[in-house]
Design a protein around this motif. Structure first.
Motif, PDB file in Angstrom:
ATOM      1  N   ARG A 152       8.330   0.496  -5.969  1.00 20.72           N
ATOM      2  CA  ARG A 152       9.149   1.404  -5.174  1.00 20.72           C
ATOM      3  C   ARG A 152       8.546   2.808  -5.064  1.00 20.72           C
ATOM      4  NH1 ARG A 152      14.201   1.058  -3.098  1.00 20.72           N
ATOM      5  NH2 ARG A 152      14.530  -0.987  -4.055  1.00 20.72           N
ATOM      6  N   ALA A 153       8.015   3.341  -6.151  1.00 19.53           N
ATOM      7  CA  ALA A 153       7.438   4.696  -6.101  1.00 19.53           C
ATOM      8  C   ALA A 153       6.215   4.736  -5.181  1.00 19.53           C
ATOM      9  CB  ALA A 153       7.076   5.161  -7.510  1.00 19.53           C
ATOM     10  N   GLU A 154       5.339   3.725  -5.295  1.00 18.81           N
ATOM     11  CA  GLU A 154       4.165   3.662  -4.423  1.00 18.81           C
ATOM     12  C   GLU A 154       4.584   3.553  -2.962  1.00 18.81           C
ATOM     13  OE1 GLU A 154       1.093   0.788  -5.793  1.00 18.81           O
ATOM     14  OE2 GLU A 154       2.336   0.662  -7.595  1.00 18.81           O
ATOM     15  N   PHE A 155       5.609   2.734  -2.717  1.00 19.62           N
ATOM     16  CA  PHE A 155       6.040   2.517  -1.348  1.00 19.62           C
ATOM     17  C   PHE A 155       6.710   3.751  -0.761  1.00 19.62           C
ATOM     18  CE2 PHE A 155       6.390  -2.403  -1.719  1.00 19.62           C
ATOM     19  CZ  PHE A 155       5.004  -2.483  -1.668  1.00 19.62           C
ATOM     20  N   LEU A 156       7.419   4.493  -1.585  1.00 22.85           N
ATOM     21  CA  LEU A 156       8.037   5.727  -1.100  1.00 22.85           C
ATOM     22  C   LEU A 156       6.962   6.703  -0.634  1.00 22.85           C
ATOM     23  CD1 LEU A 156      10.549   7.434  -0.646  1.00 22.85           C
ATOM     24  CD2 LEU A 156      10.371   8.219  -3.024  1.00 22.85           C
ATOM     25  N   TYR A 157       5.904   6.829  -1.424  1.00 25.31           N
ATOM     26  CA  TYR A 157       4.792   7.705  -1.045  1.00 25.31           C
ATOM     27  C   TYR A 157       4.122   7.188   0.233  1.00 25.31           C
ATOM     28  CZ  TYR A 157       0.334  10.187  -1.280  1.00 25.31           C
ATOM     29  OH  TYR A 157      -0.756  10.967  -0.979  1.00 25.31           O
ATOM     30  N   ALA A 158       3.886   5.874   0.295  1.00 20.50           N
ATOM     31  CA  ALA A 158       3.223   5.289   1.465  1.00 20.50           C
ATOM     32  C   ALA A 158       4.065   5.472   2.726  1.00 20.50           C
ATOM     33  CB  ALA A 158       2.970   3.804   1.217  1.00 20.50           C
ATOM     34  N   LYS A 159       5.377   5.334   2.583  1.00 18.25           N
ATOM     35  CA  LYS A 159       6.253   5.491   3.744  1.00 18.25           C
ATOM     36  C   LYS A 159       6.202   6.909   4.278  1.00 18.25           C
ATOM     37  CE  LYS A 159      10.544   6.377   3.447  1.00 18.25           C
ATOM     38  NZ  LYS A 159      12.010   6.444   3.220  1.00 18.25           N
ATOM     39  N   THR A 160       6.163   7.885   3.372  1.00 19.78           N
ATOM     40  CA  THR A 160       6.113   9.281   3.819  1.00 19.78           C
ATOM     41  C   THR A 160       4.799   9.576   4.548  1.00 19.78           C
ATOM     42  OG1 THR A 160       5.182  10.065   1.703  1.00 19.78           O
ATOM     43  CG2 THR A 160       7.592  10.026   1.928  1.00 19.78           C
ATOM     44  N   LYS A 161       3.747   8.821   4.224  1.00 15.03           N
ATOM     45  CA  LYS A 161       2.467   8.970   4.929  1.00 15.03           C
ATOM     46  C   LYS A 161       2.419   8.152   6.220  1.00 15.03           C
ATOM     47  CE  LYS A 161      -1.471   9.177   3.007  1.00 15.03           C
ATOM     48  NZ  LYS A 161      -2.729   8.807   2.313  1.00 15.03           N
ATOM     49  N   GLY A 162       3.434   7.325   6.450  1.00 10.75           N
ATOM     50  CA  GLY A 162       3.470   6.508   7.656  1.00 10.75           C
ATOM     51  C   GLY A 162       2.513   5.335   7.639  1.00 10.75           C
ATOM     52  N   LEU A 163       2.208   4.811   6.433  1.00 10.13           N
ATOM     53  CA  LEU A 163       1.250   3.708   6.335  1.00 10.13           C
ATOM     54  C   LEU A 163       1.906   2.373   6.705  1.00 10.13           C
ATOM     55  CD1 LEU A 163      -0.584   4.514   2.963  1.00 10.13           C
ATOM     56  CD2 LEU A 163      -1.030   5.391   5.271  1.00 10.13           C
ATOM     57  N   LYS A 164       1.175   1.537   7.420  1.00  7.50           N
ATOM     58  CA  LYS A 164       1.611   0.173   7.677  1.00  7.50           C
ATOM     59  C   LYS A 164       1.132  -0.727   6.544  1.00  7.50           C
ATOM     60  CE  LYS A 164       1.378   0.641  12.713  1.00  7.50           C
ATOM     61  NZ  LYS A 164       0.741   0.131  13.958  1.00  7.50           N
ATOM     62  N   LEU A 165       1.954  -1.731   6.232  1.00  7.43           N
ATOM     63  CA  LEU A 165       1.606  -2.694   5.190  1.00  7.43           C
ATOM     64  C   LEU A 165       1.289  -4.039   5.847  1.00  7.43           C
ATOM     65  CD1 LEU A 165       3.320  -3.261   1.775  1.00  7.43           C
ATOM     66  CD2 LEU A 165       2.862  -5.210   3.270  1.00  7.43           C
ATOM     67  N   LEU A 166       0.077  -4.501   5.652  1.00  6.84           N
ATOM     68  CA  LEU A 166      -0.324  -5.816   6.153  1.00  6.84           C
ATOM     69  C   LEU A 166      -0.022  -6.849   5.074  1.00  6.84           C
ATOM     70  CD1 LEU A 166      -3.543  -6.701   8.096  1.00  6.84           C
ATOM     71  CD2 LEU A 166      -2.879  -8.065   6.121  1.00  6.84           C
ATOM     72  N   CYS A 167       0.895  -7.771   5.401  1.00 10.30           N
ATOM     73  CA  CYS A 167       1.343  -8.789   4.449  1.00 10.30           C
ATOM     74  C   CYS A 167       0.582 -10.084   4.704  1.00 10.30           C
ATOM     75  CB  CYS A 167       2.844  -9.018   4.595  1.00 10.30           C
ATOM     76  SG  CYS A 167       3.497 -10.356   3.566  1.00 10.30           S
ATOM     77  N   ALA A 168      -0.210 -10.517   3.715  1.00 13.20           N
ATOM     78  CA  ALA A 168      -1.046 -11.702   3.884  1.00 13.20           C
ATOM     79  C   ALA A 168      -0.307 -12.995   3.575  1.00 13.20           C
ATOM     80  CB  ALA A 168      -2.287 -11.595   2.996  1.00 13.20           C
ATOM     81  N   ASN A 169       0.915 -12.896   3.040  1.00 10.38           N
ATOM     82  CA  ASN A 169       1.693 -14.091   2.701  1.00 10.38           C
ATOM     83  C   ASN A 169       3.171 -13.753   2.808  1.00 10.38           C
ATOM     84  OD1 ASN A 169       3.072 -16.220   1.559  1.00 10.38           O
ATOM     85  ND2 ASN A 169       2.054 -16.142  -0.418  1.00 10.38           N
ATOM     86  N   PRO A 170       3.859 -14.194   3.882  1.00  9.68           N
ATOM     87  CA  PRO A 170       5.270 -13.838   4.061  1.00  9.68           C
ATOM     88  C   PRO A 170       6.233 -14.532   3.109  1.00  9.68           C
ATOM     89  CG  PRO A 170       4.227 -14.380   6.162  1.00  9.68           C
ATOM     90  CD  PRO A 170       3.281 -14.816   5.084  1.00  9.68           C
TER      91      PRO A 170
END
Length: 293
Positions: A152-170
Motif C-alpha cells: 500500500r505505501a509503495e502504491f500510494l507513492y506510485a499513484k501520486t506520480k501517476g505511474l501505470k501498473l502493467l499486470c502480467a497475471n490477472p
C-alpha cells in the motif's frame, strides 16, 4: 442452463480446438492431473488442437519447461499462449515507459524482460528504483503468502506520480497443491482500488485471446471459427468470463478454485448448488465438469 458432463469426450466432437487453462485444470502447481492429461491426449489423437491459454507471467518457453517438470507430456498440447507474452509485447512497445519498477520474483521471473521476437524495435527496458520509475511491472508478489496490503505505501507513492501498473497475471489467487497463493492480479486490484491505473493482458481481457488465436492459426495453418473453439478452466472470472466475452463456448472446471462450493464429491458437482452459485456470478458456462477427464 449449464449442462453438467462426465467427460470431455461427451462434447469433444463439436470442437476443433480447445483454449485450455493450466493451473487447477491440468496441474495443481506441483504435479499433473493424470486424467486431465489423458483427456487432452485423447482429444488430440482424434484431430483436435490444444492451445494452453494461461495467465502465467512467464514466456511460453518457460511454461513449457515448467510443464515438463510437473509431468505434463508434450503430446498433450500443441502450443501455448501466456499472459506474460501478451504483457511483454505491450511493455516492449512502451506501455509503461522504459524505466520500470519491478515487483516480482527476481529468481524466476526475469525471463519476462527478454524482448519477444515479434516486436521489431523494442523499447529498451531498465529496472530502476520506484522514485526513478516511469511505470510499474508486476509479475506477482515478492512473497505469494504475504497480504497484498504490504504494497500500500509503495502504491500510494506510485499513484501520486501517476505511474501505470502493467499486470502480467490477472489471477487473484492460485492453489499450489494445498496452499493458496496471491497472484499479480491481487496487487493490480489493490492499486486500482487506490486510484491507480492497472493494465491487464491475460484472461479475461482480449489481448491473450488474440494471441491464442494467432498461435492456433500458426499451429494448424488455417483459421478455425470461434464456434469450433471451446474455452475451459476453473476460474469463473477469468476463464469463463473471458471465454464468454469472446463469444466462445465454455467448460467450467468446478473442482478447481471453487471446489468447496458444490458439495463433498469434487468429481461430481451438485447441480442445484452449482446453479444457485452461477446465478450470483451472472455467468452461464455452456458446460461444467468436476475435473477435466
Amino acid at each position: 442452463m449449464t449442462r453438467i458432463i462426465t467427460a470431455l469426450s461427451d462434447i469433444s466432437a463439436d470442437y476443433d480446438a480447445l483454449f485450455c487453462d493450466l493451473w487447477g485444470c491440468v496441474h495443481d502447481g506441483i504435479r499433473a492431473y493424470p486424467a486431465a492429461v489423458d483427456a487432452l491426449k485423447a482429444y488430440r489423437a482424434q484431430g483436435g488442437v490444444v492451445v494452453l491459454v494461461t495467465n502465467s507471467p512467464k514466456p511460453r518457453a518457460d511454461v513449457a519447461t515448467q510443464l515438463d517438470e510437473f509431468g505434463v507430456p508434450r503430446d498433450a498440447w500443441d502450443t501455448i499462449a501466456t499472459s506474460g507474452d501478451s504483457a511483454r509485447v505491450a511493455m516492449f512497445r512502451g506501455a509503461v515507459g522504459s524505466k520500470v519498477y519491478f515487483i516480482g520474483n527476481p529468481e524466476t521471473d526475469m525471463g519476462f524482460f527478454e524482448p519477444p521476437r515479434i516486436v521489431s524495435d523494442p523499447v529498451p527496458i531498465q529496472i530502476v528504483p520506484l522514485d526513478e520509475a516511469e511505470g510499474i511491472v508486476c509479475t506477482g508478489p515478492r512473497d505469494p503468502l504475504e497480504d497484498p496490503d504490504v504494497y500500500r505505501a509503495e502504491f500510494l507513492y506510485a499513484k501520486t506520480k501517476g505511474l501505470k501498473l502493467l499486470c502480467a497475471n490477472p489471477d487473484i489467487v492460485v492453489d499450489r497443491g494445498e496452499r493458496r497463493e496471491w497472484c499479480a492480479g491481487a496487487l493490480a486490484r489493490l492499486y486500482t482500488e487506490m486510484g491507480g491505473e492497472s493494465l491487464y493482458f491475460g484472461k479475461p481481457h482480449p489481448p491473450i485471446y488474440d494471441l491464442a488465436r494467432q498461435r492456433l492459426t500458426q499451429a494448424t495453418g488455417r483459421v478455425i471459427e470461434d464456434s469450433r473453439i471451446l474455452a475451459l478452466g476453473d476460474g469463473i472470472e477469468t476463464d469463463i468470463r473471458g471465454g464468454s466475452g469472446e463469444g466462445l463456448d465454455t467448460l467450467f472446471i468446478t473442482g478447481g478454485l471453487e471446489a468447496s462450493r458444490f458439495g463433498p464429491d469434487v468429481e461430481n458437482p451438485d447441480p442445484k448448488l452449482l446453479h444457485d452459485w452461477l446465478m450470483t456470478t451472472g455467468l452461464t458456462p455452456t458446460y461444467a465438469i468436476g475435473r477435466l477427464r
